[in-house]
Design a protein around this motif. Structure first.
Motif, PDB file in Angstrom:
ATOM      1  N   ARG A   1       1.700 -15.753  -7.207  1.00  0.00           N
ATOM      2  CA  ARG A   1       2.238 -15.090  -6.018  1.00  0.00           C
ATOM      3  C   ARG A   1       3.733 -15.359  -5.905  1.00  0.00           C
ATOM      4  NH1 ARG A   1      -1.905 -16.643  -1.289  1.00  0.00           N
ATOM      5  NH2 ARG A   1      -0.844 -18.623  -1.637  1.00  0.00           N
TER       6      ARG A   1
ATOM      7  N   GLY B   1       5.592 -16.967  -3.868  1.00  0.00           N
ATOM      8  CA  GLY B   1       6.032 -18.331  -3.588  1.00  0.00           C
ATOM      9  C   GLY B   1       6.047 -19.186  -4.835  1.00  0.00           C
ATOM     10  N   ALA B   2       5.001 -19.050  -5.657  1.00  0.00           N
ATOM     11  CA  ALA B   2       4.906 -19.825  -6.893  1.00  0.00           C
ATOM     12  C   ALA B   2       6.024 -19.424  -7.851  1.00  0.00           C
ATOM     13  CB  ALA B   2       3.538 -19.590  -7.538  1.00  0.00           C
TER      14      ALA B   2
ATOM     15  N   GLY C   1       8.866 -18.255  -7.004  1.00  0.00           N
ATOM     16  CA  GLY C   1      10.083 -18.822  -6.445  1.00  0.00           C
ATOM     17  C   GLY C   1      10.228 -20.296  -6.780  1.00  0.00           C
ATOM     18  N   GLN C   2       9.130 -21.049  -6.643  1.00  0.00           N
ATOM     19  CA  GLN C   2       9.127 -22.459  -7.008  1.00  0.00           C
ATOM     20  C   GLN C   2       9.518 -22.654  -8.463  1.00  0.00           C
ATOM     21  OE1 GLN C   2       8.915 -24.450  -4.055  1.00  0.00           O
ATOM     22  NE2 GLN C   2       7.409 -25.714  -5.151  1.00  0.00           N
TER      23      GLN C   2
ATOM     24  N   ASP D   1      14.622 -18.172  -3.956  1.00  0.00           N
ATOM     25  CA  ASP D   1      13.966 -17.943  -2.679  1.00  0.00           C
ATOM     26  C   ASP D   1      13.159 -16.644  -2.727  1.00  0.00           C
ATOM     27  OD1 ASP D   1      14.705 -18.813   0.540  1.00  0.00           O
ATOM     28  OD2 ASP D   1      13.712 -16.897   0.149  1.00  0.00           O
ATOM     29  N   PRO D   2      11.925 -16.663  -2.208  1.00  0.00           N
ATOM     30  CA  PRO D   2      11.118 -15.436  -2.196  1.00  0.00           C
ATOM     31  C   PRO D   2      11.835 -14.241  -1.573  1.00  0.00           C
ATOM     32  CG  PRO D   2       9.761 -17.297  -1.601  1.00  0.00           C
ATOM     33  CD  PRO D   2      11.164 -17.825  -1.740  1.00  0.00           C
ATOM     34  N   GLU D   3      12.618 -14.472  -0.553  1.00  0.00           N
ATOM     35  CA  GLU D   3      13.359 -13.356   0.060  1.00  0.00           C
ATOM     36  C   GLU D   3      14.325 -12.751  -0.944  1.00  0.00           C
ATOM     37  OE1 GLU D   3      13.420 -12.655   3.830  1.00  0.00           O
ATOM     38  OE2 GLU D   3      13.587 -14.675   4.664  1.00  0.00           O
TER      39      GLU D   3
ATOM     40  N   TYR E   1      -0.476  -8.544  -1.535  1.00  0.00           N
ATOM     41  CA  TYR E   1       0.404  -9.575  -2.087  1.00  0.00           C
ATOM     42  C   TYR E   1       0.874  -9.179  -3.483  1.00  0.00           C
ATOM     43  CZ  TYR E   1      -1.109 -12.866   1.580  1.00  0.00           C
ATOM     44  OH  TYR E   1      -1.357 -13.502   2.769  1.00  0.00           O
TER      45      TYR E   1
END
Ligand SMILES: [Zn+2]
Ligand SMILES: [Zn+2]
Ligand SMILES: [Zn+2]
Ligand SMILES: [Zn+2]
Lengths: 167, 167
Positions: free
Chosen positions: A2, A4-5, A7-8, A13-15, A36
């Motif tokens: 997803r 967030g992952a 992005g990590q 940043d997800p945005e 998603y």
DNA sequence: TCTTGACCCCGGAGTGGCTACAGGGTTTTT
DNA sequence: AAAAACCCTGTAGCCACTCCGGGGTCAAGA
């Protein structure tokens, strides 16, 4: 994977990832039933590439061009070389003017030690005097010199909604 | 003195002068019967000061603060010093990261001489490899390091219409 | 006298590269 | 079951300008 992952994993940043998708820099991934975004390893690689280029301070339009060149492995790489050359020249130019700037600011900083009233502050005096004098680069009239204001504006391009063209 | 003459005298575009007035950086001058702005020597001096500060790459908010300090000659000049210190530190930081950047780009540039297909281009190869590897600064996870992306964003302040407060 | 051109006015939108937020929905953890 | 963490869309904000449209004003030249 997803958003967030992803992005990590990339430090983005997800945005920002959604922003890259919006402007057509990162291809839109498939969606799960709940809406998603679902990313695969290809997205991870591409985003890491983007981030690395950004870390080299390349504008997103340049990054886009590099990505396109990556996708056409048979083309001549002359465009790549020119792009890097241009960017490097740009960075070196900025470096030069920043060095000049730092020297000027250091000199300015030396004008005041300790406390006075602002009316006697050497820094303010110097700023006012320099602004009035002829010696300062910022006062050469006309465009004849090769000096440019540190925060130079961008040339304007018109009526682009999708900032980077889709293909 | 009309806006065009003031612009000529200071090297500032009339549109920029109007912009400075709009945001409250340059006081609004009196108007002639036809609505044209009429400037005096005080405006000239102030605008030259602004331009000189901009040439030192100070943000307009800092320039505004300096102008306010100029108008209060009895205050302590500690604020001036701190402002310059902060700005100088900022410039030096940018200088550092630009130097690193230039070195990296030069090294990258050395990866390709002459023509190949993009599939064999050393530059693209290096970019892809670096983006995947762990050695690059842009991949250290988390915020523990003192390294920052070259184009760092500004912290956000909210709901300001008039960008700089009037007094 | 008319026209051309150089000025001037205002308001609004655009630039890059994000970031923040409002206002909702979903998933995971406690 | 409730709370926290995540996800969605869309919009507006940041900086320091720059450009544009649509008009008004004023001189010199034909
Ligand atoms: Zn990297
Ligand atoms: Zn001082
Ligand atoms: Zn100057
Ligand atoms: Zn090559």
């Amino acid at each position: 994977m997803r958003i967030g992952a992803l992005g990590q994993a990339t430090g983005v940043d997800p945005e920002t990832i959604r922003y890259y998708e919006r402007i057509g820099l990162l291809p839109a991934p498939v969606r799960r039933a709940n809406g998603y975004r679902a990313y695969g390893p290809a997205h991870l690689e591409r985003l890491a590439f983007i981030r690395h280029c950004r870390a080299l301070d390349m504008p997103l339009a340049d990054v886009q061009r590099l990505l396109r060149l990556l996708d056409h492995p048979l083309d001549d790489c002359q465009d790549v070389d020119r792009l890097i050359d241009t960017h490097l020249a740009h960075v070196q130019g900025k470096l030069q003017s920043l060095q000049t700037l730092a020297r000027q600011l250091e000199q300015l900083r030396g004008r005041c030690h300790g406390q006075h009233a602002t009316a006697e502050c050497g820094i303010l005096h110097e700023l006012v005097a320099a602004a009035q004098g002829e010696s300062c680069v910022c006062h050469v009239d006309g465009r004849a010199s090769d000096w440019a204001m540190p925060t130079a504006p961008h040339p304007r391009i018109h009526k682009i909604k999708r900032v980077l063209s889709p293909e």
